[in-house]
Design an enzyme around this catalytic site. Sequence first.
Site, PDB file in Angstrom:
ATOM      1  N   GLU A 170       0.856  -1.191   0.000  1.00  0.00           N
ATOM      2  CA  GLU A 170       0.000   0.000   0.000  1.00  0.00           C
ATOM      3  C   GLU A 170       0.891   1.240   0.000  1.00  0.00           C
ATOM      4  O   GLU A 170       2.107   1.132   0.149  1.00  0.00           O
ATOM      5  CB  GLU A 170      -0.932  -0.015   1.218  1.00  0.00           C
ATOM      6  CG  GLU A 170      -2.001  -1.102   1.121  1.00  0.00           C
ATOM      7  CD  GLU A 170      -2.895  -1.137   2.341  1.00  0.00           C
ATOM      8  OE1 GLU A 170      -3.862  -0.375   2.372  1.00  0.00           O
ATOM      9  OE2 GLU A 170      -2.626  -1.920   3.263  1.00  0.00           O
ATOM     10  N   HIS A 211      -8.996   9.396   3.464  1.00  0.00           N
ATOM     11  CA  HIS A 211      -8.587   8.344   2.524  1.00  0.00           C
ATOM     12  C   HIS A 211      -8.816   8.881   1.116  1.00  0.00           C
ATOM     13  O   HIS A 211      -9.881   9.433   0.824  1.00  0.00           O
ATOM     14  CB  HIS A 211      -9.396   7.065   2.756  1.00  0.00           C
ATOM     15  CG  HIS A 211      -8.780   5.860   2.111  1.00  0.00           C
ATOM     16  ND1 HIS A 211      -8.719   5.704   0.747  1.00  0.00           N
ATOM     17  CD2 HIS A 211      -8.183   4.771   2.643  1.00  0.00           C
ATOM     18  CE1 HIS A 211      -8.106   4.556   0.470  1.00  0.00           C
ATOM     19  NE2 HIS A 211      -7.776   3.970   1.611  1.00  0.00           N
ATOM     20  N   ARG A 226      -0.674   8.731   2.013  1.00  0.00           N
ATOM     21  CA  ARG A 226      -2.083   9.068   1.853  1.00  0.00           C
ATOM     22  C   ARG A 226      -2.395  10.562   1.880  1.00  0.00           C
ATOM     23  O   ARG A 226      -3.256  11.041   1.151  1.00  0.00           O
ATOM     24  CB  ARG A 226      -2.826   8.424   3.009  1.00  0.00           C
ATOM     25  CG  ARG A 226      -3.942   7.586   2.548  1.00  0.00           C
ATOM     26  CD  ARG A 226      -4.485   6.830   3.697  1.00  0.00           C
ATOM     27  NE  ARG A 226      -4.395   5.418   3.395  1.00  0.00           N
ATOM     28  CZ  ARG A 226      -4.844   4.481   4.185  1.00  0.00           C
ATOM     29  NH1 ARG A 226      -5.380   4.787   5.334  1.00  0.00           N
ATOM     30  NH2 ARG A 226      -4.747   3.231   3.840  1.00  0.00           N
ATOM     31  N   HIS A 266     -11.352   9.344   7.208  1.00  0.00           N
ATOM     32  CA  HIS A 266     -11.098   7.895   7.326  1.00  0.00           C
ATOM     33  C   HIS A 266     -10.574   7.459   8.686  1.00  0.00           C
ATOM     34  O   HIS A 266     -10.930   6.402   9.179  1.00  0.00           O
ATOM     35  CB  HIS A 266     -10.082   7.520   6.241  1.00  0.00           C
ATOM     36  CG  HIS A 266      -9.744   6.070   6.175  1.00  0.00           C
ATOM     37  ND1 HIS A 266     -10.691   5.104   5.884  1.00  0.00           N
ATOM     38  CD2 HIS A 266      -8.568   5.406   6.357  1.00  0.00           C
ATOM     39  CE1 HIS A 266     -10.112   3.911   5.882  1.00  0.00           C
ATOM     40  NE2 HIS A 266      -8.823   4.065   6.183  1.00  0.00           N
ATOM     41  N   ARG A 302      -1.006   8.494   9.404  1.00  0.00           N
ATOM     42  CA  ARG A 302      -0.822   7.047   9.618  1.00  0.00           C
ATOM     43  C   ARG A 302      -0.425   6.338   8.331  1.00  0.00           C
ATOM     44  O   ARG A 302      -1.002   6.573   7.268  1.00  0.00           O
ATOM     45  CB  ARG A 302      -2.125   6.432  10.136  1.00  0.00           C
ATOM     46  CG  ARG A 302      -2.093   4.929  10.255  1.00  0.00           C
ATOM     47  CD  ARG A 302      -3.367   4.406  10.853  1.00  0.00           C
ATOM     48  NE  ARG A 302      -4.495   4.590   9.968  1.00  0.00           N
ATOM     49  CZ  ARG A 302      -4.974   3.669   9.118  1.00  0.00           C
ATOM     50  NH1 ARG A 302      -4.395   2.481   9.049  1.00  0.00           N
ATOM     51  NH2 ARG A 302      -6.007   3.921   8.368  1.00  0.00           N
TER      52      ARG A 302
HETATM   53  P1  FAD Z   1     -13.596  -0.184  16.101  1.00  0.00           P
HETATM   54  O1  FAD Z   1     -13.327  -1.391  15.294  1.00  0.00           O
HETATM   55  O2  FAD Z   1     -14.123   0.996  15.399  1.00  0.00           O
HETATM   56  O3  FAD Z   1     -14.630  -0.627  17.225  1.00  0.00           O
HETATM   57  C1  FAD Z   1     -15.239   0.311  18.066  1.00  0.00           C
HETATM   58  C2  FAD Z   1     -16.223  -0.404  18.966  1.00  0.00           C
HETATM   59  O4  FAD Z   1     -16.617   0.473  20.011  1.00  0.00           O
HETATM   60  C3  FAD Z   1     -17.517  -0.848  18.289  1.00  0.00           C
HETATM   61  O5  FAD Z   1     -17.867  -2.103  18.803  1.00  0.00           O
HETATM   62  C4  FAD Z   1     -18.535   0.197  18.763  1.00  0.00           C
HETATM   63  O6  FAD Z   1     -19.865  -0.285  18.816  1.00  0.00           O
HETATM   64  C5  FAD Z   1     -18.016   0.451  20.148  1.00  0.00           C
HETATM   65  N1  FAD Z   1     -18.402   1.729  20.738  1.00  0.00           N
HETATM   66  C6  FAD Z   1     -18.153   2.974  20.290  1.00  0.00           C
HETATM   67  N2  FAD Z   1     -18.650   3.881  21.135  1.00  0.00           N
HETATM   68  C7  FAD Z   1     -19.221   3.192  22.143  1.00  0.00           C
HETATM   69  C8  FAD Z   1     -19.930   3.562  23.312  1.00  0.00           C
HETATM   70  N3  FAD Z   1     -20.159   4.852  23.627  1.00  0.00           N
HETATM   71  N4  FAD Z   1     -20.398   2.593  24.127  1.00  0.00           N
HETATM   72  C9  FAD Z   1     -20.216   1.285  23.830  1.00  0.00           C
HETATM   73  N5  FAD Z   1     -19.553   0.873  22.727  1.00  0.00           N
HETATM   74  C10 FAD Z   1     -19.068   1.820  21.906  1.00  0.00           C
HETATM   75  N6  FAD Z   1      -6.751  -0.266   9.199  1.00  0.00           N
HETATM   76  C11 FAD Z   1      -5.785  -1.148   8.874  1.00  0.00           C
HETATM   77  O7  FAD Z   1      -4.812  -1.312   9.623  1.00  0.00           O
HETATM   78  N7  FAD Z   1      -5.875  -1.872   7.730  1.00  0.00           N
HETATM   79  C12 FAD Z   1      -6.917  -1.745   6.860  1.00  0.00           C
HETATM   80  O8  FAD Z   1      -6.979  -2.427   5.846  1.00  0.00           O
HETATM   81  C13 FAD Z   1      -7.933  -0.808   7.163  1.00  0.00           C
HETATM   82  N8  FAD Z   1      -8.986  -0.617   6.331  1.00  0.00           N
HETATM   83  C14 FAD Z   1     -10.008   0.201   6.716  1.00  0.00           C
HETATM   84  C15 FAD Z   1     -11.132   0.321   5.901  1.00  0.00           C
HETATM   85  C16 FAD Z   1     -12.208   1.089   6.317  1.00  0.00           C
HETATM   86  C17 FAD Z   1     -13.426   1.218   5.436  1.00  0.00           C
HETATM   87  C18 FAD Z   1     -12.160   1.762   7.559  1.00  0.00           C
HETATM   88  C19 FAD Z   1     -13.328   2.593   8.020  1.00  0.00           C
HETATM   89  C20 FAD Z   1     -11.037   1.675   8.353  1.00  0.00           C
HETATM   90  C21 FAD Z   1      -9.944   0.894   7.944  1.00  0.00           C
HETATM   91  N9  FAD Z   1      -8.803   0.772   8.735  1.00  0.00           N
HETATM   92  C22 FAD Z   1      -7.817  -0.103   8.384  1.00  0.00           C
HETATM   93  C23 FAD Z   1      -8.742   1.390  10.058  1.00  0.00           C
HETATM   94  C24 FAD Z   1      -9.091   0.313  11.095  1.00  0.00           C
HETATM   95  O9  FAD Z   1     -10.100  -0.531  10.580  1.00  0.00           O
HETATM   96  C25 FAD Z   1      -9.592   0.912  12.391  1.00  0.00           C
HETATM   97  O10 FAD Z   1      -8.737   1.933  12.804  1.00  0.00           O
HETATM   98  C26 FAD Z   1      -9.624  -0.167  13.479  1.00  0.00           C
HETATM   99  O11 FAD Z   1     -10.401  -1.256  13.048  1.00  0.00           O
HETATM  100  C27 FAD Z   1     -10.190   0.410  14.760  1.00  0.00           C
HETATM  101  O12 FAD Z   1     -10.387  -0.644  15.657  1.00  0.00           O
HETATM  102  P2  FAD Z   1     -10.874  -0.323  17.131  1.00  0.00           P
HETATM  103  O13 FAD Z   1     -10.939  -1.634  17.824  1.00  0.00           O
HETATM  104  O14 FAD Z   1     -10.042   0.752  17.704  1.00  0.00           O
HETATM  105  O15 FAD Z   1     -12.338   0.295  16.941  1.00  0.00           O
HETATM  106  C1  SIN Z   2      -7.283   0.442   2.598  1.00  0.00           C
HETATM  107  O1  SIN Z   2      -7.489  -0.747   2.377  1.00  0.00           O
HETATM  108  O2  SIN Z   2      -7.037   1.280   1.727  1.00  0.00           O
HETATM  109  C2  SIN Z   2      -7.344   0.929   4.004  1.00  0.00           C
HETATM  110  C3  SIN Z   2      -6.093   0.604   4.688  1.00  0.00           C
HETATM  111  C4  SIN Z   2      -5.936   1.416   5.947  1.00  0.00           C
HETATM  112  O3  SIN Z   2      -6.725   2.316   6.234  1.00  0.00           O
HETATM  113  O4  SIN Z   2      -4.952   1.147   6.648  1.00  0.00           O
END
Ligand code: FAD
Ligand code: SIN
Length: 528
Positions: free
Chosen positions: A119, A237, A283, A344, A379
């Site tokens: 990437e 993004h 990015r 993003h 990032r």
């Molecule tokens: P999240 O997975 O967002 O989980 C948050 C949780 O908290 C959820 O369960 C939600 O319900 C809960 N929550 C929120 N507020 C509350 C509340 N007040 N009370 C109770 N529960 C609550 N990163 C990569 O490294 N590689 C990738 O390929 C990549 N692709 C991506 C593609 C997309 C479309 C997106 C949007 C992001 C991508 N990212 C990627 C970024 C990455 O997915 C996220 O940064 C990461 O998954 C965040 O994980 P997390 O556990 O911190 O939070």
């Molecule tokens: C993507 O697949 O382009 C998202 C990857 C990331 O947010 O790290």
Amino acid sequence: MGDLGALVIGSGAAGLTAALLLADTRPVTILSKVDAKSGATPWAQGGIAAVSHERDTPEDHVSDTLAAGAGLCHEHVVRHTVMQGAWAIDQLIEWGVQFDLRDSSRDVEDGGEYHLTREGGHSARRVFHVADSTGAAIASTLMQRAHHHPNIHVLENRVAIDLIVDKDRSTCVGVYVLNRASGLVEALEGSAVILASGGASKVYLYTSNPDTATGDGIAMAWRAGCAVANMEFNQFHPTCLYHPHAKSFLISEAMRGEGGILRLPSGEAFMGRFHDAADLAPRDVVARAIDHEMKRLGIDCVYLDVTHFSRELLTRRFPNIAARCAEFGIDIAQAPIPVVPAAHYSCGGVRTDLQGRTSIAGLYAIGETAATGLHGANRLASNSLLECMVFARGAATHILASTPERSKVTDLPAWDESRVIDTDEKIVVSHNWDELRRFMWDYVGIVRTTPRLTRALHRIDLLRREIHEFYSSYRVDADLIELRNLVDVAELIVRSALRREESRGLHYTLSYPQTSETAEDTLLLPNR
Ligand code: FAD
Ligand code: SIN
């Protein structure tokens, strides 16, 4: 309710990893504000970055991360994270995640290798993936384990509202939670509380993120008295599907990693004009270049061209993207994909150390909620899932080593509803949601100026007063809780952006186009 052990707020990659690592020794309760499959994790496409073979080195992963972070990454944090990449991949494989192989007929035990994608900003192929649905594979595997673990209790449809801290605000003892089914607010006690509630990209009108990304953990921690860092660095993004009904569906950067080319409507491949790495530039550079070209030419989108890929490759590597585009009548093997940037990822968040500790004892922040120092001003792709795993491990290790299990139930102050009534003015909430997200997009987006930021701060001030008045007069529901958090987070973003009198990484302002020689974090400290 009795002792709940550790409370984990959020069921994404960070929360689930922490829960699984704690649960063999300690009871854990996971709260999710909708269902357990919510959050950004199941939406992740590209994969998870980690060094795994002799053609790559940790030193290269470190220097790519530092370069993307534009001078603001904390190098010791970057090294700490990169060095645990192999652990993260092994742990995910042990838990059952089946990453794609180079040759699907040859397993790793038979001398096969994992397929690694590339990437933007990465100098080597080092991204483990499951086709273009890596997050969904990780989330479902971890959730299945959590559901079957006797020590893990998952509470869905519970919205954390505020943290409960002791009198001098030095220790966190629990959290107030809205039970969406009953409409009642419960006070839950925890021997440790882990904020793993994801990022805040919903503060912008156009975002690749799910509806849950309202910055709840960041706002709760701020109100409780924690320091927050680098909130001005919201990542946009470069490539989300441009279609009126697509809700900014992400088109993975891995498509450019495999050779996809960004083009103008004329067909010109324009990224070479902006960066030596062209389509694989970091990015922030690509998003800004697209924004620049769209404004210069007055066009609604640019195009990602993968028509030179074979249909077989597209179906095998990008089945999710191909299918989603097909739903909108786009055959990606034949036609370029219309794309635009969208909000993003929140690089800033609650300031933590290597163990996910915040400035309040017993309170941890991990995953996108935290500002660990890994991402700096921008990032590097696929470093987020890695960070989720590594800092979940750090927090779990610290909790097991230092926090005693609590058997006694503390007398938590009950939620006070004596002065509120049900609202018949829901329109105020939905109007303010829309207004906030629109001016954040217009005034605090990819390119900023001081007058626009000041204008945004003025609007935020008015909205904040109205929302807080509403909050103290009416019974809470999920929309009001999220709006209150969004306006707090918006204020943190704008105040941080105004403090940074330079352009760096994701923060680009025409009022200060230069980059200062020394790089400093923006640290906001609440008045405790
Ligand atoms: P999240 O997975 O967002 O989980 C948050 C949780 O908290 C959820 O369960 C939600 O319900 C809960 N929550 C929120 N507020 C509350 C509340 N007040 N009370 C109770 N529960 C609550 N990163 C990569 O490294 N590689 C990738 O390929 C990549 N692709 C991506 C593609 C997309 C479309 C997106 C949007 C992001 C991508 N990212 C990627 C970024 C990455 O997915 C996220 O940064 C990461 O998954 C965040 O994980 P997390 O556990 O911190 O939070
Ligand atoms: C993507 O697949 O382009 C998202 C990857 C990331 O947010 O790290």
